[in-house]
Motif scaffolding. Structure first.
Motif, PDB file in Angstrom:
ATOM      1  N   LEU A  43       0.836  -1.196   0.000  1.00  0.00           N
ATOM      2  CA  LEU A  43       0.000   0.000   0.000  1.00  0.00           C
ATOM      3  C   LEU A  43       0.871   1.247   0.000  1.00  0.00           C
ATOM      4  O   LEU A  43       0.562   2.236  -0.671  1.00  0.00           O
ATOM      5  CB  LEU A  43      -0.907   0.003   1.230  1.00  0.00           C
ATOM      6  N   PHE A  44       1.992   1.196   0.714  1.00  0.00           N
ATOM      7  CA  PHE A  44       2.909   2.329   0.780  1.00  0.00           C
ATOM      8  C   PHE A  44       3.940   2.312  -0.351  1.00  0.00           C
ATOM      9  O   PHE A  44       4.890   3.097  -0.348  1.00  0.00           O
ATOM     10  CB  PHE A  44       3.629   2.339   2.128  1.00  0.00           C
ATOM     11  N   GLU A  45       3.754   1.372  -1.315  1.00  0.00           N
ATOM     12  CA  GLU A  45       4.626   1.262  -2.489  1.00  0.00           C
ATOM     13  C   GLU A  45       6.088   1.096  -2.088  1.00  0.00           C
ATOM     14  O   GLU A  45       6.995   1.722  -2.633  1.00  0.00           O
ATOM     15  CB  GLU A  45       4.444   2.489  -3.399  1.00  0.00           C
ATOM     16  N   ASP A  46       6.311   0.222  -1.111  1.00  0.00           N
ATOM     17  CA  ASP A  46       7.657  -0.079  -0.637  1.00  0.00           C
ATOM     18  C   ASP A  46       7.812  -1.602  -0.607  1.00  0.00           C
ATOM     19  O   ASP A  46       7.789  -2.230   0.445  1.00  0.00           O
ATOM     20  CB  ASP A  46       7.880   0.527   0.749  1.00  0.00           C
ATOM     21  N   GLU A  47       7.946  -2.188  -1.792  1.00  0.00           N
ATOM     22  CA  GLU A  47       8.036  -3.641  -1.926  1.00  0.00           C
ATOM     23  C   GLU A  47       9.283  -4.154  -1.203  1.00  0.00           C
ATOM     24  O   GLU A  47      10.376  -3.629  -1.381  1.00  0.00           O
ATOM     25  CB  GLU A  47       8.090  -4.028  -3.401  1.00  0.00           C
ATOM     26  N   PRO A  48       9.142  -5.177  -0.358  1.00  0.00           N
ATOM     27  CA  PRO A  48      10.311  -5.721   0.349  1.00  0.00           C
ATOM     28  C   PRO A  48      11.254  -6.437  -0.608  1.00  0.00           C
ATOM     29  O   PRO A  48      10.858  -6.796  -1.727  1.00  0.00           O
ATOM     30  CB  PRO A  48       9.682  -6.701   1.346  1.00  0.00           C
ATOM     31  N   PRO A  49      12.517  -6.643  -0.206  1.00  0.00           N
ATOM     32  CA  PRO A  49      13.450  -7.410  -1.045  1.00  0.00           C
ATOM     33  C   PRO A  49      12.866  -8.774  -1.403  1.00  0.00           C
ATOM     34  O   PRO A  49      12.146  -9.384  -0.594  1.00  0.00           O
ATOM     35  CB  PRO A  49      14.690  -7.548  -0.146  1.00  0.00           C
ATOM     36  N   LYS A  50      13.172  -9.261  -2.596  1.00  0.00           N
ATOM     37  CA  LYS A  50      12.547 -10.486  -3.103  1.00  0.00           C
ATOM     38  C   LYS A  50      12.796 -11.695  -2.205  1.00  0.00           C
ATOM     39  O   LYS A  50      11.932 -12.571  -2.097  1.00  0.00           O
ATOM     40  CB  LYS A  50      13.046 -10.765  -4.522  1.00  0.00           C
ATOM     41  N   TRP A  51      13.962 -11.759  -1.554  1.00  0.00           N
ATOM     42  CA  TRP A  51      14.283 -12.941  -0.751  1.00  0.00           C
ATOM     43  C   TRP A  51      13.511 -12.979   0.560  1.00  0.00           C
ATOM     44  O   TRP A  51      13.332 -14.058   1.163  1.00  0.00           O
ATOM     45  CB  TRP A  51      15.777 -12.997  -0.439  1.00  0.00           C
ATOM     46  N   VAL A  52      13.009 -11.851   1.021  1.00  0.00           N
ATOM     47  CA  VAL A  52      12.367 -11.786   2.337  1.00  0.00           C
ATOM     48  C   VAL A  52      11.072 -12.596   2.368  1.00  0.00           C
ATOM     49  O   VAL A  52      10.800 -13.326   3.334  1.00  0.00           O
ATOM     50  CB  VAL A  52      12.091 -10.319   2.743  1.00  0.00           C
TER      51      VAL A  52
END
Length: 343
Positions: A83-92
């Motif tokens: 929602l805040f447009e802050d996608e986590p790192p892919k590995w997380v």
């Protein structure tokens, strides 16, 4: 009395979650948010059932209801980040999923290690809640979307009160049943969170849920600007032309002070008139444009990328590299090489 009220609230919340899930599947919500929100609604309903002292699912499916409920903090975290447009790192995401599933398996099918699985789930969930609070509150100043700035204030309150509070309580109390009053408070908080989700879905707010372009820019013609907005836009363009965007650690408050205008007016201009959703995106647009010019300049071929990053106001090379890749889909080094090969 309290148990009857608790059960009623839980049943209403479960029904509302299933109804909202139907609306979500049919709604015009961008796919990443739709996935996270769908997971949140399902896991919230599972948690309401799983934590009830009255509602008991069949023994054969009880472990899987618990599995769905275990992921409630995960889906809440992922929904907030997207929602805040802050996608986590892919590995997380895969690592967190694996840890939760293994912990759930230990808790249900390896009894001798049961406490380890229980506390592992709670530790991971608390880390996710803490990270969501960090993103929501820590990056609020950079957010230009006013409605989302409001959500950054009170969504953490709900998440901290419900998810964080329950996790801390359960971690301290262990697996002992909670007091009926605590159970009722938990159900009410989950129902409140469900109402928030429902409000967002029913309104289908484009600023919050609709697809946004990669650069989040939608420039409007000057005719749309009022007289005061036109003057402010000219001041802003003059400051950018003078290279004020190179100021290290520049925040929108600093820029507003430099221009001599209220921060809310500058925020509205950059967001609603120039189309940027985050102040960092606005800065990166100007900084990366100059970086591309420098990297393609034969006379400055020996200038290190780190020097370019620092001169443009970035505080580290990784931050510059991420911003450059977001704008150009390549790294500064590869971009420089490509420009010289092309020319």
């Amino acid at each position: 009395m309290i148990e009857n009220l608790d059960t009623s609230v839980r049943l209403i919340a479960v029904g509302a979650s299933l109804l909202l899930l139907t609306l979500l599947l049919a709604g015009q919500v961008r796919r990443p948010i739709k996935i996270a929100l769908g997971g949140l609604l399902i896991s919230a309903a599972a948690y309401l059932i799983n934590s009830s002292t009255v509602i008991h699912p069949p023994r054969s499916i009880r472990p899987f209801v618990d599995l769905a409920s275990v992921f409630a903090p995960f889906w809440t975290w992922l929904f907030g980040r997207r929602l805040f447009e802050d996608e986590p790192p892919k590995w997380v995401i895969p690592v967190t999923t694996a840890v939760l599933v293994v912990s759930w398996f230990i808790a249900h099918f390896v009894p001798r290690f049961d406490p380890a699985g229980f506390y592992s789930i709670h530790f991971v969930s608390l880390v996710l809640v803490a990270d969501l609070l960090r993103v929501a509150l820590g990056q609020r100043a950079d957010d230009l979307v006013e409605k989302r700035r409001l959500i950054r204030l009170w969504l953490p309150v709900l998440v901290a009160a419900q998810t964080g509070g329950v996790l801390v309580f359960e971690t301290i109390a262990g697996q002992a049943p909670a007091h009926p009053a605590v159970q009722l408070l938990n159900a009410v908080l989950i129902f409140t969170l469900t109402l928030f989700v429902g409000l967002a879905l029913l309104r289908t707010d484009e600023e919050l849920l609709a697809e946004a372009s990669n650069l989040a820019v939608a420039k409007r013609p000057a005719v749309d600007l009022s007289a005061s907005e036109t003057v402010l836009k000219e001041k802003l363009e003059a400051a950018m032309a003078a290279g004020y965007y190179r100021t290290p650690g520049l925040a929108i408050t600093d820029l507003a002070d430099h221009l001599g205008v209220p921060e809310h007016r500058l925020r509205a201009l950059i967001n609603r008139r120039l189309g940027y959703r985050n102040f960092s995106a606005f800065l990166n647009h100007h900084r990366i444009a100059e970086a591309r010019t420098i990297l393609a300049d034969r006379d400055r071929v020996d200038v290190p990328v780190l020097t370019i990053a620092m001169d443009l106001g970035y505080n580290s090379l990784p931050t510059f590299n991420r911003a450059f890749r977001t704008e150009t889909a390549t790294t500064p080094t590869d971009y420089r090489r490509e420009m010289f090969i092309r020319n």
